[in-house]
Design an enzyme around this catalytic site. Structure first.
Site, PDB file in Angstrom:
ATOM      1  N   GLY A 199       1.340  53.433  26.758  1.00 41.56           N
ATOM      2  CA  GLY A 199       0.600  52.905  25.604  1.00 41.56           C
ATOM      3  C   GLY A 199      -0.900  53.086  25.791  1.00 41.56           C
ATOM      4  N   HIS A 200      -1.675  52.169  25.264  1.00 38.05           N
ATOM      5  CA  HIS A 200      -3.132  52.333  25.288  1.00 38.05           C
ATOM      6  C   HIS A 200      -3.671  52.467  26.708  1.00 38.05           C
ATOM      7  CE1 HIS A 200      -2.612  51.006  21.174  1.00 38.05           C
ATOM      8  NE2 HIS A 200      -3.804  51.502  20.932  1.00 38.05           N
ATOM      9  N   VAL A 201      -3.311  51.539  27.576  1.00 38.64           N
ATOM     10  CA  VAL A 201      -3.841  51.607  28.940  1.00 38.64           C
ATOM     11  C   VAL A 201      -3.176  52.743  29.717  1.00 38.64           C
ATOM     12  CG1 VAL A 201      -4.238  50.360  31.082  1.00 38.64           C
ATOM     13  CG2 VAL A 201      -4.304  49.123  28.926  1.00 38.64           C
ATOM     14  N   TYR A 224      -2.007  55.501  28.770  1.00 40.03           N
ATOM     15  CA  TYR A 224      -2.542  56.811  28.361  1.00 40.03           C
ATOM     16  C   TYR A 224      -3.845  57.124  29.112  1.00 40.03           C
ATOM     17  CZ  TYR A 224      -5.037  60.172  25.402  1.00 40.03           C
ATOM     18  OH  TYR A 224      -5.756  61.248  24.954  1.00 40.03           O
ATOM     19  N   LYS A 268      -8.672  30.095  24.847  1.00 40.96           N
ATOM     20  CA  LYS A 268      -7.814  30.872  23.960  1.00 40.96           C
ATOM     21  C   LYS A 268      -7.734  30.164  22.618  1.00 40.96           C
ATOM     22  CE  LYS A 268      -5.229  34.605  24.501  1.00 40.96           C
ATOM     23  NZ  LYS A 268      -5.578  35.755  25.353  1.00 40.96           N
ATOM     24  N   GLY A 309       4.977  52.716  31.158  1.00 45.30           N
ATOM     25  CA  GLY A 309       4.283  52.407  29.904  1.00 45.30           C
ATOM     26  C   GLY A 309       3.197  53.419  29.611  1.00 45.30           C
TER      27      GLY A 309
HETATM   28  P1  NAD Z   1       0.610  49.014  24.488  1.00 46.43           P
HETATM   29  O1  NAD Z   1       1.485  48.235  23.582  1.00 46.43           O
HETATM   30  O2  NAD Z   1      -0.368  49.960  23.893  1.00 46.43           O
HETATM   31  O3  NAD Z   1       1.525  49.849  25.511  1.00 46.43           O
HETATM   32  C1  NAD Z   1       2.640  49.304  26.133  1.00 46.43           C
HETATM   33  C2  NAD Z   1       3.646  50.439  26.278  1.00 46.43           C
HETATM   34  O4  NAD Z   1       4.739  49.968  27.052  1.00 46.43           O
HETATM   35  C3  NAD Z   1       4.208  50.907  24.942  1.00 46.43           C
HETATM   36  O5  NAD Z   1       4.079  52.301  24.824  1.00 46.43           O
HETATM   37  C4  NAD Z   1       5.677  50.474  25.019  1.00 46.43           C
HETATM   38  O6  NAD Z   1       6.551  51.347  24.324  1.00 46.43           O
HETATM   39  C5  NAD Z   1       5.907  50.530  26.505  1.00 46.43           C
HETATM   40  N1  NAD Z   1       7.100  49.796  26.938  1.00 46.43           N
HETATM   41  C6  NAD Z   1       7.592  48.640  26.454  1.00 46.43           C
HETATM   42  N2  NAD Z   1       8.705  48.322  27.117  1.00 46.43           N
HETATM   43  C7  NAD Z   1       8.911  49.289  28.048  1.00 46.43           C
HETATM   44  C8  NAD Z   1       9.892  49.504  29.056  1.00 46.43           C
HETATM   45  N3  NAD Z   1      10.934  48.689  29.229  1.00 46.43           N
HETATM   46  N4  NAD Z   1       9.763  50.596  29.859  1.00 46.43           N
HETATM   47  C9  NAD Z   1       8.740  51.459  29.698  1.00 46.43           C
HETATM   48  N5  NAD Z   1       7.794  51.297  28.746  1.00 46.43           N
HETATM   49  C10 NAD Z   1       7.885  50.224  27.947  1.00 46.43           C
HETATM   50  O7  NAD Z   1      -0.134  47.956  25.430  1.00 46.43           O
HETATM   51  P2  NAD Z   1      -1.426  48.205  26.320  1.00 46.43           P
HETATM   52  O8  NAD Z   1      -2.623  47.742  25.581  1.00 46.43           O
HETATM   53  O9  NAD Z   1      -1.385  49.557  26.898  1.00 46.43           O
HETATM   54  O10 NAD Z   1      -1.195  47.124  27.468  1.00 46.43           O
HETATM   55  C11 NAD Z   1      -0.253  47.356  28.506  1.00 46.43           C
HETATM   56  C12 NAD Z   1      -0.162  46.112  29.396  1.00 46.43           C
HETATM   57  O11 NAD Z   1      -1.450  45.839  29.963  1.00 46.43           O
HETATM   58  C13 NAD Z   1       0.222  44.828  28.670  1.00 46.43           C
HETATM   59  O12 NAD Z   1       0.943  43.996  29.543  1.00 46.43           O
HETATM   60  C14 NAD Z   1      -1.102  44.174  28.350  1.00 46.43           C
HETATM   61  O13 NAD Z   1      -0.975  42.773  28.177  1.00 46.43           O
HETATM   62  C15 NAD Z   1      -1.877  44.520  29.598  1.00 46.43           C
HETATM   63  N6  NAD Z   1      -3.324  44.537  29.412  1.00 46.43           N
HETATM   64  C16 NAD Z   1      -3.882  45.370  28.510  1.00 46.43           C
HETATM   65  C17 NAD Z   1      -5.257  45.389  28.356  1.00 46.43           C
HETATM   66  C18 NAD Z   1      -5.926  46.351  27.400  1.00 46.43           C
HETATM   67  O14 NAD Z   1      -7.150  46.546  27.494  1.00 46.43           O
HETATM   68  N7  NAD Z   1      -5.181  46.957  26.482  1.00 46.43           N
HETATM   69  C19 NAD Z   1      -6.063  44.528  29.118  1.00 46.43           C
HETATM   70  C20 NAD Z   1      -5.474  43.688  30.066  1.00 46.43           C
HETATM   71  C21 NAD Z   1      -4.085  43.708  30.205  1.00 46.43           C
END
Ligand code: NAD
Length: 376
Positions: A213-215, A217, A113, A211
């Site tokens: 968000g990106h994942v 969705y 990292k 959640g």
């Molecule tokens: P993101 O920020 O796009 O989405 C996270 C969502 O969670 C947001 O919409 C946020 O409003 C929501 N949220 C926050 N607090 C909340 C709560 N108390 N209750 C309900 N919803 C809540 O993040 P992401 O990229 O979708 O990642 C989601 C998780 O997966 C994170 O923990 C991230 O570290 C992990 N992750 C993501 C990836 C990736 O490819 N994006 C890869 C490995 C791990």
């Protein structure tokens, strides 16, 4: 010393404020250790590298936990830190988590990292990331950098002008890995459903996604397509509305998502969302989702889920699709091969579930043992 918290994801979506907040506040950040070398030693390090560049304001640390399985890979995080100590500790713990993630999904990589202590203003972003890139280049390929909180694809493109040890660039670098993370999570859910419920597909399986968000969705999209029934919650109404408008899902409040009567609870929001308070409220037989550091207390909460008869898909394996994708883009650029590797998350989880059942042990514990066997 008690060592907890395997974390690490190539995190992504760094411009999303929620994401940044989540990473910095809810990522289970341990207190900074006074004796960083002792901390690193306890985690079986490895290398620590530093660069200070007064001209650009770069204060960087690269923590390379292990290169035993191959060049160490991990995101470059660029966020403000309260102290140098906190920044170094963060790099050390995150690289450690990356080693476990790479090992459990059988990537030919170790974990690393980079942490850049973001100054209040980066006067010249081009010069700042070029300086970092020269630092990466001096490590001669032992460290491969990628996006993380506070960095984006443009930064990766700047880095690529000075070193080839970078992935997630715009040109052939892959872009947003979230759909691949979601694909891996869907495969993980399929494995858990097969193991726990004896069902070969996801038809009518009820999944509660925390959640949107990106994942979240992409996961909702893929699950609905597979015939699952999906309920979602998010504190961000815009993200939730987007899913509601595009897919046939139900919505509940963020508080009640834990109590939904479902087959699968899929944490896709916060770190430490599963803990002594929330686990007793769960009304599910499976926990399988994307969030990093889902268990607040790794050992205790793993045990708590086990004792409740809830099958837990270890987060650092089920959410490794994005890492597999980014690493594959760097290693060989063969998308089909990358996809097959992600689909293998199914088999890897079945092995863990089977061994956990045979040894009567919690699943996260078994996953860590397997990663340990590969790493040491
Ligand atoms: P993101 O920020 O796009 O989405 C996270 C969502 O969670 C947001 O919409 C946020 O409003 C929501 N949220 C926050 N607090 C909340 C709560 N108390 N209750 C309900 N919803 C809540 O993040 P992401 O990229 O979708 O990642 C989601 C998780 O997966 C994170 O923990 C991230 O570290 C992990 N992750 C993501 C990836 C990736 O490819 N994006 C890869 C490995 C791990």
């Amino acid at each position: 010393m008690e060592i907890k918290n395997l974390s690490g994801g190539l995190s992504l979506n760094p411009n999303n404020e929620d994401f940044l907040a989540m990473q910095t506040q809810n990522d289970n950040t341990p207190p900074s250790y006074d004796d960083v070398f002792q901390y690193a030693k306890d985690l079986n390090y490895g290398e620590l590298h530093f660069k200070i560049d007064k001209k650009t304001g770069l204060f960087a640390v690269v923590a390379i936990h292990s290169t035993k399985l191959g060049p160490a890979i991990g995101g470059c995080r660029c966020i403000p830190y309260a102290s140098t100590q906190a920044a170094i500790t963060d790099a050390v713990r995150l690289a450690y988590g990356m080693s476990y993630k790479a090992a459990i999904c059988e990537l030919p990589h170790g974990g690393a990292k980079a942490v850049l202590m973001r100054p209040p203003v980066i006067a010249n972003r081009q010069a700042y990331f070029q300086s970092f890139a020269e630092f990466v280049n001096e490590l001669n390929g032992r460290y491969v950098t990628a996006m993380d909180s506070g960095t984006d694809v443009n930064d990766m493109d700047i880095i690529a002008t000075k070193t080839r040890y970078v992935t997630c660039t715009s040109e052939g670098g892959g872009g947003d890995p979230s759909p691949f993370t979601a694909l891996g999570v869907k495969r993980g859910i399929e494995a858990a459903v097969k193991f726990k419920l004896g069902q070969d597909n996801l038809r009518d399986v009820h999944v509660a996604i925390q959640g949107a968000g990106h994942v979240g969705y992409y996961l909702a999209r893929d699950l609905v397509e597979a015939g699952a029934r999906v309920t979602m919650a998010d504190i961000n109404t815009a993200n939730l509305e987007r899913c509601k408008n595009e897919f046939k899902i139900e919505i509940v409040s963020p508080e009640s998502i834990y109590e939904i009567n479902c087959d699968v609870f899929a944490p896709c929001a916060l770190g430490a969302g599963l803990n002594a308070t929330t686990i007793p409220r769960l009304n599910t037989t499976i926990v399988a989702g994307a969030a990093n550091n889902q268990l607040k207390d790794i050992d205790e909460d793993d045990k708590l889920l086990f004792e409740r008869g809830i099958l837990y898909a270890p987060d650092f394996l089920i959410n490794s699709g994005g890492l597999i994708y980014a690493a594959s883009v760097y290693d060989h650029g063969n998308f089909e091969q990358a996809k097959n590797h992600i689909l293998n998350i199914y088999d890897a989880l079945i092995k863990i579930f089977t061994r956990a059942k045979a040894e009567h042990k919690p699943t996260n514990h078994i996953a860590q043992v397997i990663a340990d066997e590969r790493l040491y």
